[in-house]
Design a protein around this motif. Structure first.
Motif, short mmCIF file in Angstrom:
data_model
loop_
_atom_site.label_atom_id
_atom_site.label_comp_id
_atom_site.label_asym_id
_atom_site.label_seq_id
_atom_site.Cartn_x
_atom_site.Cartn_y
_atom_site.Cartn_z
N ILE A 1 4.81 -3.35 -1.24
CA ILE A 1 5.89 -4.56 -0.48
C ILE A 1 6.21 -3.89 0.76
N VAL A 2 6.31 -4.78 1.75
CA VAL A 2 6.64 -4.71 3.07
C VAL A 2 7.98 -5.45 3.36
N LEU A 3 9.10 -4.77 3.63
CA LEU A 3 10.22 -5.62 3.80
C LEU A 3 10.84 -5.29 5.19
N ALA A 4 11.22 -6.38 5.87
CA ALA A 4 12.04 -5.92 7.27
C ALA A 4 13.36 -5.57 6.98
N HIS B 1 -6.63 -1.68 2.05
CA HIS B 1 -7.00 -1.11 0.71
C HIS B 1 -8.24 -1.46 0.52
N THR B 2 -8.91 -0.65 -0.28
CA THR B 2 -10.36 -1.06 -0.71
C THR B 2 -10.54 -2.30 -1.61
N GLU B 3 -9.56 -2.79 -2.21
CA GLU B 3 -9.52 -3.80 -2.97
C GLU B 3 -8.85 -5.07 -2.78
N HIS B 4 -7.93 -4.92 -1.70
CA HIS B 4 -7.19 -5.96 -1.45
C HIS B 4 -7.48 -6.37 0.19
N PRO B 5 -7.52 -7.43 0.64
CA PRO B 5 -7.39 -7.88 2.06
C PRO B 5 -6.33 -7.09 2.75
N ASP B 6 -6.69 -6.77 4.29
CA ASP B 6 -5.77 -6.21 4.93
C ASP B 6 -4.25 -7.23 5.30
N LEU B 7 -3.30 -6.17 5.39
CA LEU B 7 -1.96 -7.05 5.87
C LEU B 7 -1.76 -6.53 7.43
N LEU B 8 -1.66 -7.50 8.36
CA LEU B 8 -1.11 -7.19 9.78
C LEU B 8 0.26 -7.34 9.72
N ILE B 9 1.01 -6.28 10.46
CA ILE B 9 2.53 -6.25 10.47
C ILE B 9 3.06 -6.40 12.07
N GLY B 10 3.81 -7.17 12.28
CA GLY B 10 4.37 -7.54 13.43
C GLY B 10 5.45 -6.56 13.81
N PRO B 11 5.94 -6.87 15.26
CA PRO B 11 7.03 -5.76 15.81
C PRO B 11 8.24 -5.92 14.66
N GLY B 12 8.84 -4.70 14.21
CA GLY B 12 10.12 -4.79 13.75
C GLY B 12 10.35 -3.47 12.97
N VAL B 13 11.08 -2.99 12.20
CA VAL B 13 11.44 -2.22 11.53
C VAL B 13 11.21 -2.43 9.89
N TYR B 14 10.53 -1.69 9.13
CA TYR B 14 10.25 -2.26 7.84
C TYR B 14 10.50 -0.86 6.62
N VAL B 15 10.85 -1.50 5.50
CA VAL B 15 10.85 -0.48 4.37
C VAL B 15 9.59 -0.90 3.51
N VAL B 16 8.78 0.18 3.15
CA VAL B 16 7.65 -0.17 2.35
C VAL B 16 7.96 0.55 1.10
N ARG B 17 7.94 -0.29 -0.17
CA ARG B 17 8.06 0.22 -1.31
C ARG B 17 7.11 -0.01 -2.17
N ARG C 1 10.68 4.53 -2.60
CA ARG C 1 10.56 4.31 -1.32
C ARG C 1 9.43 4.86 -0.50
N LEU C 2 8.48 4.32 -0.20
CA LEU C 2 7.23 5.11 0.24
C LEU C 2 7.45 5.46 1.89
N GLY C 3 8.33 4.73 2.69
CA GLY C 3 8.60 5.16 3.87
C GLY C 3 9.25 4.17 4.71
N THR C 4 9.56 4.44 6.15
CA THR C 4 9.85 3.43 6.97
C THR C 4 8.77 3.27 7.98
N LEU C 5 8.48 1.93 8.41
CA LEU C 5 7.55 1.77 9.30
C LEU C 5 8.03 1.02 10.55
N VAL C 6 7.77 1.73 11.60
CA VAL C 6 8.51 1.23 13.10
C VAL C 6 7.28 0.61 13.85
N VAL C 7 7.22 -0.61 14.09
CA VAL C 7 6.32 -1.25 14.86
C VAL C 7 6.90 -1.80 16.12
N PRO C 8 6.78 -1.01 17.34
CA PRO C 8 7.74 -1.42 18.40
C PRO C 8 6.88 -2.78 19.12
#
Lengths: 210, 182
Positions: free
Chosen positions: A104-107, A177-193, A161-168
């Motif tokens: 999950i990707v959370l802002a 992922h090979t079995e799921h469609p892709d996600l595109l994440i817009g600008p922001g700071v996110y926690v990936v869990r 807590r997989l990590g922090t994603l920073v999208v300027p």
């Protein structure tokens, strides 16, 4: 003369299908490189039309529980647009919570523990061209998007807590992922869990099965 | 204690939503070399979601048979859970879905369209040591294969939405606002 029991020799139909698949892959690759829809490629998607919603109350009282396995082979149509055949398909960009399987990707808002957030953002490194695996099983990959534009940053975490994603601004990140469609994440700071479960008795804690 | 009395007691308690587990009376911390006068006893564990009470009873022939059967059922449950045979666990009564009716389809998953959520008891701890399991079920609508996944959740989860949100470590209000899930 092709022997149908010979696994190493392709029948003419199989060879034709393989050639068509390679042509589609090449067209998609060219479209991705140029950012334009491929020309002269006509692909027909043979799937049955979706059944009409006969039941006015979706969800409840539609099927019995527990679920029964079907005793006949059900025609499997893709629940999502197939990126291989649907050339006009685009992945939506979201800044709201998104999930891909067990990730999950959370802002991370600026008002939530600002000092920790600033520390995580400062320690983030730019994503490499080939992306990096997000989870320990190396099945979810975070990729820069577009490859040659503004770059997103990644700071790996620990445990669930997989990590922090920073999208300027002006950049995007792609979760693949090979079995799921892709996600595109817009600008922001996110926690990936990673999704978590309680294990069976006598077992060590483990991440949820994907 | 006869088997008939044990069965009647367990039926009464199961009707009240309490799980009864019968097993051999081996305790953690027992001495490996038991004295010669030590007697085998049958432990009857009455477990609710809040806690459990265990009673040691004399091992009559009937009680021993019931205890061994229960241990065998627990082993089968563990093996099927490890193999992902969730539907078989439900069919055999090793996972007991909680709900008003056995054919209750479950709560529509707000964070995963097409899926239904339901809680189930896991008296043997085959899936979850907490004794509570979240079933995520994708009903066979004609598109794709039906899926049934069991996830262990804490015993204090009162509803499937809270349990599903717990697996992602988010509050339920955030879980219902997932914009896209693939």
């Amino acid at each position: 003369v092709s022997d149908p029991t010979d696994p190493f020799t392709m029948t003419p139909a199989q060879a034709a299908a393989r050639a068509a698949l390679h042509a589609r892959l090449a067209a998609r690759h060219a479209r991705d490189l140029r950012g334009l829809p491929a020309d002269g490629i006509h692909v027909e998607l043979h799937t049955d039309p979706p059944p009409p919603p006969a039941d006015p109350t979706p969800g409840y009282a539609r099927a019995d529980f527990p679920a029964r396995r079907p005793d006949t082979v059900v025609h499997r149509s893709a629940p999502y647009p197939d990126p291989l055949t649907d050339l006009d398909w685009t992945t939506p960009v979201h800044t709201d919570p998104q999930a891909q399987g067990d990730v999950i990707v959370l802002a991370w808002l600026e008002t939530t523990v600002p000092s920790w957030r600033a520390q995580e953002v400062d320690a983030a490194a730019p994503l490499p061209d080939g992306g990096i695996p997000a989870d320990p099983a190396r099945s979810h990959w975070i990729l820069p998007e577009p490859p040659l534009g503004a770059r997103a940053f990644w700071n790996p975490g620990r445990g669930h807590r997989l990590g922090t994603l920073v999208v300027p601004d002006g950049a995007r990140a792609r979760l693949s992922h090979t079995e799921h469609p892709d996600l595109l994440i817009g600008p922001g700071v996110y926690v990936v869990r990673l999704q978590r479960t309680i294990p069976a008795t006598g077992r060590a804690p483990r991440p949820a099965a994907d | 204690v006869s088997t008939a009395a044990l069965n009647a007691l367990s039926v009464l308690l199961l009707a009240a939503g309490i799980v009864v587990t019968v097993g051999l009376g081996a305790q953690v911390g027992h001495r490996v070399h038991r004295p010669a006068h030590a007697r085998t006893r049958v432990s009857v564990t009455v477990r609710n979601l809040g806690g459990e009470v265990r009673v040691l009873l004399p091992a009559t022939r009937e009680a021993l048979t019931a205890a061994v059967d229960e241990l065998a059922r627990g082993n089968i449950a563990r093996r099927w859970a490890a193999a992902g045979r969730v539907q078989d666990l439900i069919d055999a009564g090793l996972l007991q879905p909680i709900g008003p009716r056995p054919d209750y389809p479950g709560y529509p998953d707000p964070g995963n369209p097409g899926y239904h959520l339901r809680l189930a008891r896991d008296p043997h701890g085959a899936v979850s040591s907490s004794g509570l399991v979240l079933l995520a079920w994708n009903p066979p609508t004609g598109e794709g294969d039906p899926t049934l996944v069991a996830l262990g959740v804490p015993a204090d989860c009162r509803d499937p939405l809270t349990a599903a949100a717990w697996t992602y470590d988010v509050p339920p209000a955030v879980y219902t606002q997932i914009a896209r899930r693939t």
